[in-house]
Design a protein around this motif. Structure first.
Motif, PDB file in Angstrom:
ATOM      1  N   ALA A 336       0.808  -1.224   0.000  1.00 49.48           N
ATOM      2  CA  ALA A 336       0.000   0.000   0.000  1.00 49.48           C
ATOM      3  C   ALA A 336       0.839   1.270   0.000  1.00 49.48           C
ATOM      4  O   ALA A 336       0.307   2.361   0.170  1.00 49.48           O
ATOM      5  CB  ALA A 336      -0.926   0.007   1.216  1.00 49.48           C
ATOM      6  N   ARG A 337       2.132   1.149  -0.220  1.00 47.97           N
ATOM      7  CA  ARG A 337       3.005   2.317  -0.210  1.00 47.97           C
ATOM      8  C   ARG A 337       2.754   3.175  -1.456  1.00 47.97           C
ATOM      9  O   ARG A 337       2.724   2.667  -2.575  1.00 47.97           O
ATOM     10  CB  ARG A 337       4.466   1.864  -0.168  1.00 47.97           C
ATOM     11  N   GLY A 356       7.275  19.215 -10.089  1.00 46.84           N
ATOM     12  CA  GLY A 356       8.262  18.310  -9.517  1.00 46.84           C
ATOM     13  C   GLY A 356       8.030  17.979  -8.058  1.00 46.84           C
ATOM     14  O   GLY A 356       8.857  18.311  -7.198  1.00 46.84           O
ATOM     15  N   VAL A 357       6.919  17.296  -7.767  1.00 41.64           N
ATOM     16  CA  VAL A 357       6.572  16.931  -6.392  1.00 41.64           C
ATOM     17  C   VAL A 357       7.144  15.553  -6.073  1.00 41.64           C
ATOM     18  O   VAL A 357       6.972  14.600  -6.858  1.00 41.64           O
ATOM     19  CB  VAL A 357       5.041  16.931  -6.199  1.00 41.64           C
ATOM     20  N   ASP A 358       7.809  15.438  -4.926  1.00 40.23           N
ATOM     21  CA  ASP A 358       8.319  14.160  -4.420  1.00 40.23           C
ATOM     22  C   ASP A 358       7.688  13.912  -3.060  1.00 40.23           C
ATOM     23  O   ASP A 358       7.795  14.756  -2.150  1.00 40.23           O
ATOM     24  CB  ASP A 358       9.844  14.184  -4.298  1.00 40.23           C
ATOM     25  N   LEU A 359       7.068  12.743  -2.907  1.00 37.72           N
ATOM     26  CA  LEU A 359       6.363  12.448  -1.653  1.00 37.72           C
ATOM     27  C   LEU A 359       6.200  10.938  -1.516  1.00 37.72           C
ATOM     28  O   LEU A 359       5.933  10.244  -2.505  1.00 37.72           O
ATOM     29  CB  LEU A 359       4.982  13.123  -1.657  1.00 37.72           C
ATOM     30  N   THR A 360       6.375  10.456  -0.312  1.00 41.42           N
ATOM     31  CA  THR A 360       6.104   9.052  -0.004  1.00 41.42           C
ATOM     32  C   THR A 360       5.079   8.990   1.121  1.00 41.42           C
ATOM     33  O   THR A 360       5.263   9.641   2.161  1.00 41.42           O
ATOM     34  CB  THR A 360       7.383   8.307   0.421  1.00 41.42           C
ATOM     35  N   VAL A 361       4.020   8.231   0.896  1.00 39.20           N
ATOM     36  CA  VAL A 361       2.978   8.046   1.907  1.00 39.20           C
ATOM     37  C   VAL A 361       3.049   6.608   2.381  1.00 39.20           C
ATOM     38  O   VAL A 361       2.838   5.664   1.598  1.00 39.20           O
ATOM     39  CB  VAL A 361       1.580   8.364   1.328  1.00 39.20           C
ATOM     40  N   ARG A 362       3.318   6.441   3.642  1.00 37.75           N
ATOM     41  CA  ARG A 362       3.480   5.102   4.200  1.00 37.75           C
ATOM     42  C   ARG A 362       2.124   4.460   4.482  1.00 37.75           C
ATOM     43  O   ARG A 362       1.158   5.159   4.818  1.00 37.75           O
ATOM     44  CB  ARG A 362       4.308   5.177   5.486  1.00 37.75           C
ATOM     45  N   PRO A 363       2.033   3.139   4.392  1.00 38.41           N
ATOM     46  CA  PRO A 363       0.762   2.454   4.681  1.00 38.41           C
ATOM     47  C   PRO A 363       0.288   2.753   6.096  1.00 38.41           C
ATOM     48  O   PRO A 363       1.072   2.723   7.055  1.00 38.41           O
ATOM     49  CB  PRO A 363       1.113   0.972   4.514  1.00 38.41           C
ATOM     50  N   GLY A 364      -0.994   3.070   6.237  1.00 41.16           N
ATOM     51  CA  GLY A 364      -1.582   3.352   7.528  1.00 41.16           C
ATOM     52  C   GLY A 364      -1.342   4.749   8.036  1.00 41.16           C
ATOM     53  O   GLY A 364      -1.796   5.104   9.131  1.00 41.16           O
ATOM     54  N   GLY A 393       7.203  12.477 -14.542  1.00 38.36           N
ATOM     55  CA  GLY A 393       7.361  11.832 -13.250  1.00 38.36           C
ATOM     56  C   GLY A 393       6.408  10.653 -13.108  1.00 38.36           C
ATOM     57  O   GLY A 393       5.854  10.147 -14.094  1.00 38.36           O
ATOM     58  N   SER A 394       6.204  10.211 -11.860  1.00 39.58           N
ATOM     59  CA  SER A 394       5.360   9.037 -11.640  1.00 39.58           C
ATOM     60  C   SER A 394       4.640   9.131 -10.296  1.00 39.58           C
ATOM     61  O   SER A 394       5.115   9.792  -9.371  1.00 39.58           O
ATOM     62  CB  SER A 394       6.204   7.761 -11.660  1.00 39.58           C
ATOM     63  N   VAL A 395       3.480   8.459 -10.235  1.00 42.85           N
ATOM     64  CA  VAL A 395       2.713   8.286  -8.999  1.00 42.85           C
ATOM     65  C   VAL A 395       2.350   6.813  -8.937  1.00 42.85           C
ATOM     66  O   VAL A 395       1.597   6.319  -9.779  1.00 42.85           O
ATOM     67  CB  VAL A 395       1.443   9.156  -8.985  1.00 42.85           C
ATOM     68  N   THR A 396       2.908   6.086  -7.968  1.00 44.44           N
ATOM     69  CA  THR A 396       2.721   4.637  -7.906  1.00 44.44           C
ATOM     70  C   THR A 396       2.160   4.220  -6.552  1.00 44.44           C
ATOM     71  O   THR A 396       2.349   4.899  -5.546  1.00 44.44           O
ATOM     72  CB  THR A 396       4.052   3.898  -8.146  1.00 44.44           C
ATOM     73  N   VAL A 397       1.486   3.079  -6.537  1.00 47.37           N
ATOM     74  CA  VAL A 397       1.063   2.418  -5.311  1.00 47.37           C
ATOM     75  C   VAL A 397       1.576   0.989  -5.402  1.00 47.37           C
ATOM     76  O   VAL A 397       1.294   0.269  -6.358  1.00 47.37           O
ATOM     77  CB  VAL A 397      -0.464   2.463  -5.129  1.00 47.37           C
ATOM     78  N   GLY A 398       2.375   0.601  -4.422  1.00 46.69           N
ATOM     79  CA  GLY A 398       2.969  -0.726  -4.455  1.00 46.69           C
ATOM     80  C   GLY A 398       3.821  -0.959  -5.679  1.00 46.69           C
ATOM     81  O   GLY A 398       3.913  -2.077  -6.177  1.00 46.69           O
ATOM     82  N   GLY A 399       4.432   0.113  -6.219  1.00 50.08           N
ATOM     83  CA  GLY A 399       5.288  -0.006  -7.391  1.00 50.08           C
ATOM     84  C   GLY A 399       4.575   0.025  -8.716  1.00 50.08           C
ATOM     85  O   GLY A 399       5.212  -0.078  -9.765  1.00 50.08           O
ATOM     86  N   VAL A 400       3.249   0.173  -8.707  1.00 52.71           N
ATOM     87  CA  VAL A 400       2.454   0.171  -9.936  1.00 52.71           C
ATOM     88  C   VAL A 400       1.868   1.567 -10.154  1.00 52.71           C
ATOM     89  O   VAL A 400       1.336   2.161  -9.203  1.00 52.71           O
ATOM     90  CB  VAL A 400       1.313  -0.870  -9.852  1.00 52.71           C
ATOM     91  N   PRO A 401       1.952   2.122 -11.369  1.00 53.98           N
ATOM     92  CA  PRO A 401       1.337   3.435 -11.621  1.00 53.98           C
ATOM     93  C   PRO A 401      -0.141   3.429 -11.260  1.00 53.98           C
ATOM     94  O   PRO A 401      -0.899   2.568 -11.708  1.00 53.98           O
ATOM     95  CB  PRO A 401       1.547   3.649 -13.120  1.00 53.98           C
ATOM     96  N   VAL A 402      -0.557   4.392 -10.439  1.00 53.64           N
ATOM     97  CA  VAL A 402      -1.943   4.425  -9.975  1.00 53.64           C
ATOM     98  C   VAL A 402      -2.906   4.588 -11.155  1.00 53.64           C
ATOM     99  O   VAL A 402      -3.935   3.917 -11.231  1.00 53.64           O
ATOM    100  CB  VAL A 402      -2.145   5.572  -8.958  1.00 53.64           C
ATOM    101  N   ALA A 403      -2.571   5.467 -12.093  1.00 50.62           N
ATOM    102  CA  ALA A 403      -3.466   5.721 -13.229  1.00 50.62           C
ATOM    103  C   ALA A 403      -3.559   4.521 -14.153  1.00 50.62           C
ATOM    104  O   ALA A 403      -4.470   4.449 -14.989  1.00 50.62           O
ATOM    105  CB  ALA A 403      -2.990   6.945 -14.010  1.00 50.62           C
ATOM    106  N   GLY A 404      -2.638   3.544 -14.029  1.00 44.72           N
ATOM    107  CA  GLY A 404      -2.666   2.368 -14.883  1.00 44.72           C
ATOM    108  C   GLY A 404      -3.433   1.207 -14.310  1.00 44.72           C
ATOM    109  O   GLY A 404      -3.560   0.166 -14.969  1.00 44.72           O
ATOM    110  N   LEU A 405      -3.961   1.339 -13.088  1.00 44.39           N
ATOM    111  CA  LEU A 405      -4.728   0.251 -12.491  1.00 44.39           C
ATOM    112  C   LEU A 405      -6.089   0.135 -13.146  1.00 44.39           C
ATOM    113  O   LEU A 405      -6.714   1.137 -13.487  1.00 44.39           O
ATOM    114  CB  LEU A 405      -4.899   0.482 -10.989  1.00 44.39           C
ATOM    115  N   GLU A 406      -6.550  -1.094 -13.343  1.00 47.03           N
ATOM    116  CA  GLU A 406      -7.912  -1.276 -13.863  1.00 47.03           C
ATOM    117  C   GLU A 406      -8.922  -0.860 -12.789  1.00 47.03           C
ATOM    118  O   GLU A 406      -8.597  -0.843 -11.599  1.00 47.03           O
ATOM    119  CB  GLU A 406      -8.123  -2.719 -14.331  1.00 47.03           C
ATOM    120  N   PRO A 407     -10.120  -0.448 -13.182  1.00 46.87           N
ATOM    121  CA  PRO A 407     -11.044   0.225 -12.244  1.00 46.87           C
ATOM    122  C   PRO A 407     -11.284  -0.508 -10.938  1.00 46.87           C
ATOM    123  O   PRO A 407     -11.248   0.103  -9.875  1.00 46.87           O
ATOM    124  CB  PRO A 407     -12.328   0.349 -13.069  1.00 46.87           C
TER     125      PRO A 407
END
Length: 581
Positions: A336-337, A356-364, A393-407
């Motif tokens: 969930a990172r 150029g935003v850099d941010l990490t959101v930890r699970p929980g 740049g990129s925005v990922t959840v668990g290493g996967v691009p968020v916008a690329g996830l199926e609905p």
């Protein structure tokens, strides 16, 4: 929104026909039988004339006249059956078109809908689908009946005398030329008319939904001017299609008499030379006169087909709109990172919003994002929720691009809740079960209690069964927002993004709701785009955004001690509790 090409429209129409092929075959067969029955009248009348000229008695005439009556009755019954079967086929097919449109509309990414405008989508789902429905229910069956009649009538004229048939077809040349002229221009004209109608709907919807903003900033004149401009464009497109019709129909009306006149002139010459009988000439002329009615209907329906064909192209165009990853496709996040790396974003008609935003959101983690208006907070929330993809740049959840996830996978990972909310027609229970259809009443009440809505729902007549939405009991802004948050609780998302989701609640209720949500979502990631700094105070970390950049990141205490932008915001807010940041 895209518009389907003529080839795509033809393929889509063929798929609809194949989906109910048996019913379509019945419609064709019954129409053909009705057309055959209609051929008997003129031929029998010609026989009567020849019998009388040959000295035949009343008995022969009576028998032929009875045949005319029987065939006319058969044609009436068969035509009625054909229309009934055609209407049933049309209604079933229209249901498929509507269901397919809803499925496609719901599958569209939110960013696509927002860029196209709700007015375009609304017009396609209402006026355009209604036009397609009229064609399927009325125009299509009528066109089949008339086409079958016209073909059989022309065939009968050629059967009587090929030369008379050739003259009759030659008399149709002006109609053919007018039809070609019209068809070359009609599709583009009706597509432009549909697009102009969508623009009018978009402006009206935007003005109505933002009426308070229009009044507050005194934008009445500009909105009126924009509406008038859109209406003027719509008027011009409608006048253009009216011009096409006003040229097309007079030409064909005048041309109807040419085939009959040609057959009578040539038939008279042939009869005078003994090359054909008077009955044959009369029958051919009557056939061509009878041919006028189905031809007139065909040409009128062709005009309607141009309009509805343009509507069908707009409806079918949703199939060509950008889609999310196909269902079942794409990688699965490892955890969930959430990682934002060098994210940049620029809107099509504006400058760069994120730089150029850099941010990490930890699970929980509970993260609050604060900053002045226009800093890019909402844009960041849309990227985190997968509504938009970063331009760099990129925005990922668990290493996967968020916008690329199926609905479905995206909804399990991230849910975005904004100030925008909607109460659907139906009961309170119906509005909640959207999020979890199998939830029992106990879970519904628990979700309402979690967002502080249980008390006022219990006071409603019927409780969960109280009707709401539309012209029924209206919920105020805070109640509608609480229902939206209750749906989030029921959906039990992995990561929740609150983009000022409690903005319409009073401060006490907002704080209670946010704390209740935090308790319900314990152990899950909560990202709050905050405009009340008590939200930031309660968060694990605070991210400060200014001018599209992340300028500060830390706990509330750390940022206050640092004496930077957040400390200034906190001092201002803490000194004036009613203010916002």
């Amino acid at each position: 929104m895209p518009v389907a090409s003529p080839a795509d429209v033809r393929r889509a129409a063929a798929r609809l026909v194949r989906a109910d092929g048996r019913a379509f075959t019945v419609v064709l067969v019954v129409n053909a039988l009705a057309a055959v029955a209609g051929l008997a009248g003129p031929w029998l009348l010609g026989r009567i004339i020849d019998e009388v000229r040959a000295g035949g008695g009343a008995g022969a005439v009576d028998r032929l006249a009875l045949g005319i009556v029987v065939c006319a009755l058969a044609q009436l019954l068969l035509a009625r059956w054909a229309r009934y079967a055609g209407h049933r086929f049309g209604e079933r097919t229209l249901a498929r078109v509507r269901e397919q449109f809803v499925d496609r509309a719901l599958a569209l990414p939110a960013s696509v809908v927002e860029r196209a405008g709700t007015g375009d989508l609304t017009t396609r789902g209402t006026a355009d689908v209604a036009a397609v429905g009229t064609t399927l229910r009325d125009t299509g069956p009528e066109l089949l009946v008339c086409t079958a009649q016209a073909l059989f009538v022309l065939g009968a004229v050629f059967a009587i005398d090929p030369l008379l048939g050739a003259v009759g077809v030659l008399g149709l040349t002006p109609i053919w030329c007018a039809l070609r002229w019209y068809l070359r221009r009609a599709r583009a004209g009706y597509l432009a008319e549909g697009a102009a109608t969508s623009d009018v709907a978009e402006i009206v919807a935007a003005t109505a939904s933002g009426a308070r903003t229009v009044e507050a900033f005194r934008l009445q004149e500009s909105r009126i001017a924009a509406s008038r401009d859109a209406l003027e464009v719509s008027r011009r497109t409608r006048f253009h299609t009216l011009y096409l019709r006003s040229v097309f129909f007079p030409v064909i009306e005048v041309s109807y008499s040419l085939p009959v006149a040609g057959v009578l002139l040539l038939g008279g010459v042939l009869h005078a030379r003994g090359a054909t009988s008077l009955g044959a000439v009369v029958a051919a002329a009557l056939y061509l006169r009878q041919f006028t009615d189905p031809l007139d209907q065909i040409l009128m329906r062709v005009e309607q087909l141009q309009s509805s064909g343009a509507s069908f192209a707009r409806v079918e165009g949703l199939a060509r709109a950008p889609r999310s990853v196909p269902e079942g496709g794409g990688p699965i996040p490892a955890d969930a990172r959430i990682d934002v790396t060098g994210a940049r974003y620029a809107y099509e008609r504006g400058g760069e919003v994120l730089r150029g935003v850099d941010l990490t959101v930890r699970p929980g983690e509970r993260l609050a994002v604060v900053g002045p208006s226009g800093a890019g907070k909402t844009t960041l929330s849309r990227l985190l929720a997968g509504v938009d993809a970063p331009t760099a740049g990129s925005v990922t959840v668990g290493g996967v691009p968020v916008a690329g996830l199926e609905p479905e996978a995206l909804r399990r990972q991230v849910v975005l809740v904004t100030q925008e909310h909607h109460v659907f027609l139906g009961t309170i229970r119906d509005n909640l079960l959207i999020a979890e259809p199998s939830a029992p009443d106990e879970r519904l009440w628990a979700a309402l209690a979690a967002v502080g809505a249980a008390d006022w729902v219990r006071e409603l007549p019927g409780g969960l069964d109280a009707e709401t939405g539309g012209d029924r009991r209206r919920t105020d802004g805070s109640q509608a927002q609480q229902l939206a948050l209750a749906r989030v609780v029921l959906a039990d998302p992995h990561t929740l993004i609150l983009d000022e989701a409690t903005a319409l609640l009073d401060p006490a209720t907002a704080r209670h709701t946010e704390r209740a949500l935090a308790a319900v979502l314990e152990g899950r990631t909560v990202i709050a785009i905050a405009h009340r700094l008590h939200t930031a105070h309660d968060a694990d970390r605070v991210a400060v955004m200014e001018d599209g950049r992340l300028t500060e990141l830390g706990t509330h205490e750390e940022l206050v001690r640092a004496g930077g932008a957040y400390a200034a915001l906190w001092a201002t807010w803490h000194g004036e509790p009613s203010g916002t940041a």
